[in-house]
Design a protein around this motif. Structure first.
Motif, mmCIF file in Angstrom:
data_model
loop_
_atom_site.group_PDB
_atom_site.id
_atom_site.type_symbol
_atom_site.label_atom_id
_atom_site.label_comp_id
_atom_site.label_asym_id
_atom_site.label_seq_id
_atom_site.Cartn_x
_atom_site.Cartn_y
_atom_site.Cartn_z
ATOM 1 N N PRO A 4 0.811 -1.226 0.000
ATOM 2 C CA PRO A 4 0.000 0.000 0.000
ATOM 3 C C PRO A 4 0.848 1.281 0.000
ATOM 4 N N GLU A 5 1.980 1.258 0.698
ATOM 5 C CA GLU A 5 2.852 2.444 0.708
ATOM 6 C C GLU A 5 3.439 2.708 -0.680
ATOM 7 N N TYR A 6 3.872 1.656 -1.369
ATOM 8 C CA TYR A 6 4.394 1.833 -2.727
ATOM 9 C C TYR A 6 3.306 2.297 -3.677
ATOM 10 N N LEU A 7 2.115 1.791 -3.519
ATOM 11 C CA LEU A 7 1.010 2.162 -4.388
ATOM 12 C C LEU A 7 0.730 3.662 -4.314
ATOM 13 N N GLY A 18 2.245 8.759 -11.195
ATOM 14 C CA GLY A 18 1.419 8.638 -12.385
ATOM 15 C C GLY A 18 0.658 9.908 -12.716
ATOM 16 N N GLU A 19 0.459 10.747 -11.723
ATOM 17 C CA GLU A 19 -0.214 12.024 -11.938
ATOM 18 C C GLU A 19 0.714 13.070 -12.552
ATOM 19 N N LEU A 20 2.023 12.838 -12.496
ATOM 20 C CA LEU A 20 2.992 13.784 -13.032
ATOM 21 C C LEU A 20 3.168 13.564 -14.530
ATOM 22 N N GLU A 21 3.084 14.611 -15.284
ATOM 23 C CA GLU A 21 3.263 14.503 -16.732
ATOM 24 C C GLU A 21 4.688 14.063 -17.085
ATOM 25 N N ALA A 22 5.645 14.402 -16.245
ATOM 26 C CA ALA A 22 7.048 14.087 -16.516
ATOM 27 C C ALA A 22 7.395 12.620 -16.270
ATOM 28 N N CYS A 23 6.545 11.869 -15.588
ATOM 29 C CA CYS A 23 6.849 10.479 -15.258
ATOM 30 C C CYS A 23 6.160 9.540 -16.245
ATOM 31 N N GLU A 24 6.957 8.711 -16.911
ATOM 32 C CA GLU A 24 6.420 7.778 -17.900
ATOM 33 C C GLU A 24 6.241 6.365 -17.364
ATOM 34 N N SER A 25 7.022 6.009 -16.320
ATOM 35 C CA SER A 25 6.921 4.652 -15.791
ATOM 36 C C SER A 25 7.510 4.585 -14.389
ATOM 37 N N ALA A 26 7.210 3.491 -13.706
ATOM 38 C CA ALA A 26 7.757 3.229 -12.379
ATOM 39 C C ALA A 26 8.390 1.842 -12.404
ATOM 40 N N TRP A 27 9.513 1.710 -11.748
ATOM 41 C CA TRP A 27 10.274 0.462 -11.742
ATOM 42 C C TRP A 27 10.517 0.010 -10.314
#
Length: 52
Positions: A16-19, A26-35
């Motif tokens: 839940p903390e990572y989520l 994901g709300e940031l336009e500059a972020c395309e993905s999370a690893w």
């Protein structure tokens, strides 16, 4: 072109903390993905804490 991503380590937090972090990114336009790392144990103490 640079890949715009965040990387979160798999230790010392719960799912839940990572989520929360990944949803905010994901709300940031500059972020395309999370690893996430591909480790099955904590890399730093405490070694018995949360680990995805």
């Amino acid at each position: 072109m640079r890949h715009r991503a965040i990387r979160t380590p798999p230790h010392h937090a719960t799912w839940p903390e990572y989520l929360v972090v990944w949803k905010a990114a994901g709300e940031l336009e500059a972020c395309e993905s999370a690893w996430n790392w591909d480790r099955f144990h904590s890399l730093v103490p405490p070694y018995d804490g949360h680990n995805l």
